[in-house]
Design an enzyme around this catalytic site. Structure first.
Site, short mmCIF file in Angstrom:
data_model
loop_
_atom_site.label_atom_id
_atom_site.label_comp_id
_atom_site.label_asym_id
_atom_site.label_seq_id
_atom_site.Cartn_x
_atom_site.Cartn_y
_atom_site.Cartn_z
N CYS A 78 56.99 44.08 22.81
CA CYS A 78 57.50 42.93 22.06
C CYS A 78 57.21 41.66 22.87
CB CYS A 78 59.01 43.08 21.81
SG CYS A 78 60.01 42.89 23.31
N GLU A 125 59.87 48.98 28.79
CA GLU A 125 59.00 48.21 29.69
C GLU A 125 59.80 47.49 30.76
OE1 GLU A 125 57.22 47.53 25.48
OE2 GLU A 125 59.17 48.02 26.35
#
Length: 149
Positions: free
Chosen positions: A87, A59
């Site tokens: 996360c 990401e």
């Protein structure tokens, strides 16, 4: 609604292709793409081991590329497609960049940000989960099974 689901699957397949790149480098196979206006403007896959950098998540790579492509830090009109639930670090980056929409395949009950709640994200960020969930989950499961064998 059906059109949006098909679009989500198309871009999730591109995120899965990024995850396969990570797998080929013996990285945890997670991939991500950022889409704006129907076009991929950022791609990334895990590079944690390759770079020796705990922050080199898929990401983060995709968000950085998208910001560079747009010439700015805010991604409110963008969708992040990622094979596994982000996360807390990556969700925080999504919040700071005000990503408009996050779509993921497989949930991550151990490390995913949702164990803390959606408040981690920007209030306007839309969430879609479970897109190509089986394919996303199987890729990660295969990786960790191979590590244990």
């Amino acid at each position: 609604m059906e059109t949006e689901q098909k679009t989500d699957e198309i871009f999730m397949r591109q995120a899965l292709a990024e995850a396969e790149k990570a797998l080929s480098k013996e990285e945890v196979p997670i991939g991500a793409v950022v889409v704006s206006g129907g076009m991929v403007i950022g791609r990334g896959h895990n590079l944690v081991e390759s770079l020796g950098d705990a922050t080199a998540h898929a990401e983060m790579q995709a968000l950085t590329a998208a910001s560079a492509a747009l010439g700015g830090k805010y991604l409110g009109d963008c969708t992040l497609y990622v094979t596994v639930e982000p996360c807390v670090m990556c969700a925080g980056a999504c919040a700071w960049s005000q990503v408009g929409r996050i779509v993921w395949g497989a949930d991550d009950p151990k490390r995913g940000f949702m164990r803390l709640g959606r408040e981690v994200l920007h209030p306007r960020t839309e969430i879609v989960t479970g897109v190509l969930q089986r394919e996303c989950s199987e890729l990660v499961a295969r990786f960790f099974k191979k590590l244990r064998d």
